[in-house]
Design a protein around this motif. Structure first.
Motif, PDB file in Angstrom:
ATOM      1  N   GLY A 124      10.048   4.659   4.665  1.00 15.58           N
ATOM      2  CA  GLY A 124      10.125   3.376   3.977  1.00 15.58           C
ATOM      3  C   GLY A 124      10.341   2.220   4.924  1.00 15.58           C
ATOM      4  O   GLY A 124       9.735   1.150   4.772  1.00 15.58           O
ATOM      5  N   ALA A 125      11.196   2.419   5.930  1.00 19.93           N
ATOM      6  CA  ALA A 125      11.474   1.356   6.895  1.00 19.93           C
ATOM      7  C   ALA A 125      10.237   1.031   7.727  1.00 19.93           C
ATOM      8  O   ALA A 125       9.963  -0.143   8.031  1.00 19.93           O
ATOM      9  N   ALA A 126       9.477   2.061   8.102  1.00 16.17           N
ATOM     10  CA  ALA A 126       8.265   1.844   8.899  1.00 16.17           C
ATOM     11  C   ALA A 126       7.245   1.038   8.104  1.00 16.17           C
ATOM     12  O   ALA A 126       6.649   0.081   8.618  1.00 16.17           O
ATOM     13  N   VAL A 127       7.044   1.403   6.844  1.00 15.78           N
ATOM     14  CA  VAL A 127       6.075   0.687   6.007  1.00 15.78           C
ATOM     15  C   VAL A 127       6.531  -0.744   5.755  1.00 15.78           C
ATOM     16  O   VAL A 127       5.750  -1.692   5.888  1.00 15.78           O
ATOM     17  N   ALA A 128       7.810  -0.906   5.413  1.00 16.74           N
ATOM     18  CA  ALA A 128       8.335  -2.246   5.138  1.00 16.74           C
ATOM     19  C   ALA A 128       8.316  -3.125   6.384  1.00 16.74           C
ATOM     20  O   ALA A 128       8.182  -4.358   6.289  1.00 16.74           O
ATOM     21  N   GLY A 129       8.431  -2.507   7.557  1.00 16.25           N
ATOM     22  CA  GLY A 129       8.457  -3.257   8.800  1.00 16.25           C
ATOM     23  C   GLY A 129       7.089  -3.540   9.385  1.00 16.25           C
ATOM     24  O   GLY A 129       6.980  -4.040  10.508  1.00 16.25           O
ATOM     25  N   GLY A 130       6.037  -3.199   8.658  1.00 16.62           N
ATOM     26  CA  GLY A 130       4.693  -3.475   9.138  1.00 16.62           C
ATOM     27  C   GLY A 130       4.121  -2.400  10.041  1.00 16.62           C
ATOM     28  O   GLY A 130       3.075  -2.599  10.662  1.00 16.62           O
ATOM     29  N   HIS A 131       4.767  -1.238  10.102  1.00 17.73           N
ATOM     30  CA  HIS A 131       4.283  -0.129  10.934  1.00 17.73           C
ATOM     31  C   HIS A 131       3.757   0.975  10.019  1.00 17.73           C
ATOM     32  O   HIS A 131       4.258   2.107  10.017  1.00 17.73           O
ATOM     33  N   GLU A 132       2.736   0.618   9.246  1.00 15.92           N
ATOM     34  CA  GLU A 132       2.231   1.526   8.220  1.00 15.92           C
ATOM     35  C   GLU A 132       1.707   2.840   8.795  1.00 15.92           C
ATOM     36  O   GLU A 132       1.896   3.904   8.209  1.00 15.92           O
ATOM     37  N   LEU A 133       1.034   2.783   9.943  1.00 13.26           N
ATOM     38  CA  LEU A 133       0.497   4.004  10.544  1.00 13.26           C
ATOM     39  C   LEU A 133       1.621   4.963  10.938  1.00 13.26           C
ATOM     40  O   LEU A 133       1.518   6.177  10.742  1.00 13.26           O
ATOM     41  N   ASP A 134       2.696   4.400  11.491  1.00 14.80           N
ATOM     42  CA  ASP A 134       3.841   5.228  11.824  1.00 14.80           C
ATOM     43  C   ASP A 134       4.444   5.832  10.562  1.00 14.80           C
ATOM     44  O   ASP A 134       4.854   7.006  10.541  1.00 14.80           O
ATOM     45  N   GLY A 135       4.521   5.033   9.496  1.00 19.71           N
ATOM     46  CA  GLY A 135       5.054   5.526   8.242  1.00 19.71           C
ATOM     47  C   GLY A 135       4.226   6.667   7.686  1.00 19.71           C
ATOM     48  O   GLY A 135       4.772   7.676   7.220  1.00 19.71           O
ATOM     49  N   ALA A 136       2.895   6.539   7.757  1.00 22.44           N
ATOM     50  CA  ALA A 136       2.017   7.600   7.273  1.00 22.44           C
ATOM     51  C   ALA A 136       2.182   8.869   8.105  1.00 22.44           C
ATOM     52  O   ALA A 136       2.201   9.983   7.570  1.00 22.44           O
ATOM     53  N   ARG A 137       2.321   8.695   9.415  1.00 24.26           N
ATOM     54  CA  ARG A 137       2.507   9.861  10.289  1.00 24.26           C
ATOM     55  C   ARG A 137       3.808  10.584   9.957  1.00 24.26           C
ATOM     56  O   ARG A 137       3.847  11.815   9.849  1.00 24.26           O
ATOM     57  N   LEU A 138       4.887   9.822   9.781  1.00 20.94           N
ATOM     58  CA  LEU A 138       6.178  10.424   9.454  1.00 20.94           C
ATOM     59  C   LEU A 138       6.129  11.133   8.098  1.00 20.94           C
ATOM     60  O   LEU A 138       6.718  12.203   7.925  1.00 20.94           O
ATOM     61  N   ALA A 139       5.422  10.529   7.155  1.00 18.27           N
ATOM     62  CA  ALA A 139       5.306  11.141   5.831  1.00 18.27           C
ATOM     63  C   ALA A 139       4.523  12.444   5.895  1.00 18.27           C
ATOM     64  O   ALA A 139       4.888  13.438   5.258  1.00 18.27           O
ATOM     65  N   ARG A 140       3.452  12.458   6.675  1.00 17.03           N
ATOM     66  CA  ARG A 140       2.662  13.685   6.809  1.00 17.03           C
ATOM     67  C   ARG A 140       3.469  14.785   7.496  1.00 17.03           C
ATOM     68  O   ARG A 140       3.375  15.969   7.131  1.00 17.03           O
ATOM     69  N   GLU A 141       4.257  14.400   8.480  1.00 19.29           N
ATOM     70  CA  GLU A 141       5.103  15.385   9.157  1.00 19.29           C
ATOM     71  C   GLU A 141       6.130  15.962   8.187  1.00 19.29           C
ATOM     72  O   GLU A 141       6.396  17.177   8.186  1.00 19.29           O
ATOM     73  N   LEU A 142       6.707  15.104   7.360  1.00 19.02           N
ATOM     74  CA  LEU A 142       7.668  15.574   6.360  1.00 19.02           C
ATOM     75  C   LEU A 142       6.992  16.524   5.379  1.00 19.02           C
ATOM     76  O   LEU A 142       7.540  17.585   5.038  1.00 19.02           O
ATOM     77  N   GLU A 143       5.808  16.159   4.937  1.00 19.15           N
ATOM     78  CA  GLU A 143       5.064  17.004   4.002  1.00 19.15           C
ATOM     79  C   GLU A 143       4.794  18.380   4.609  1.00 19.15           C
ATOM     80  O   GLU A 143       4.974  19.407   3.947  1.00 19.15           O
ATOM     81  N   SER A 144       4.376  18.390   5.867  1.00 20.01           N
ATOM     82  CA  SER A 144       4.092  19.656   6.549  1.00 20.01           C
ATOM     83  C   SER A 144       5.345  20.518   6.659  1.00 20.01           C
ATOM     84  O   SER A 144       5.310  21.732   6.432  1.00 20.01           O
ATOM     85  N   ASP A 145       6.465  19.889   6.972  1.00 15.54           N
ATOM     86  CA  ASP A 145       7.721  20.623   7.093  1.00 15.54           C
ATOM     87  C   ASP A 145       8.168  21.172   5.745  1.00 15.54           C
ATOM     88  O   ASP A 145       8.714  22.278   5.659  1.00 15.54           O
TER      89      ASP A 145
END
Length: 226
Positions: free
Chosen positions: A97-118
């Protein structure tokens, strides 16, 4: 409350050493019996962090009747749709959420995908945590500016909730899929995503007849413009 066990059979509850210790198993049994007595006094279940001699920590819920369960099992029974984010996952979801809100959407998507995989690795592909992580990935994907891909991710989550017989979670994911799909501009993508959405809505039969009719109408309009 906390339980700490040592390899020599000693045990502590909230820092207070148990008396009459013997083996590790005996100390564990005595500790759980003491916690159950506390639960009886309080008239409610007690959450416990129990640390074994090898350093492993177990999160338990000890009930007044003496029954002990892993906290995760109790939480899943109380919240089958995983509406509340578990404490051990909150730092990771907050980071997305912080990455997306801070304008780092790509980082947010990467973190979300990593969480999903885990979540898939740790809990299995059909677990509610996986579908919540999938929705988080969809949220970040939408923030990147990819509404079609986000809609498909939300639809995957909705199908998962349907399989788990969770109508409220299904409805929420389907509504978000529809909202993302409405933002798609390319006609071919709009039609493709719309057909997927139609298949999804048909899973619930007459319950979503109105929404289904609206999606079909939008698809017809888009195709008429080609």
């Amino acid at each position: 409350m906390t339980i700490t066990l040592a390899s020599d059979g000693r045990g502590w509850i909230d820092g207070q050493e148990l008396s009459g210790h013997g083996t590790v198993d005996e100390a564990r049994t005595a500790a759980l019996r003491t916690v159950a007595a506390r639960a009886q006094e309080r008239g409610r279940s007690v959450r416990v962090a129990a640390t074994d001699p090898d350093g492993r920590t177990w999160r338990l819920v000890v009930h007044p009747n003496g029954r002990a369960e892993e906290e995760e099992t109790v939480r899943e029974a109380e919240d089958p749709d995983a509406v509340a984010v578990p404490a051990h996952l909150r730092p990771r979801t907050d980071a997305v959420g912080a990455a997306v809100a801070g304008g780092h959407e790509l980082d947010g998507a990467r973190l979300a995908r990593e969480l999903e995989s885990d979540m898939e690795r740790d809990y299995g592909t059909g677990h509610p945590y996986v579908w919540r992580a999938r929705e988080l990935t969809a949220h970040a994907t939408m923030a990147i500016g990819m509404p079609g891909a986000a809609a498909e991710l939300y639809m995957e989550a909705a199908r998962g909730w349907h399989t788990l017989n969770s109508p409220a979670a299904y409805r929420e994911a389907a509504q978000r899929a529809y909202a993302c799909w409405c933002r798609v501009e390319e006609t071919a993508d709009l039609v493709w995503g719309g057909e997927l959405l139609v298949d999804l809505l048909r899973l619930r039969g007459e319950e979503y007849h109105g929404a289904l009719r609206d999606v079909l109408s939008r698809i017809d309009e888009a195709q008429a413009l080609v």
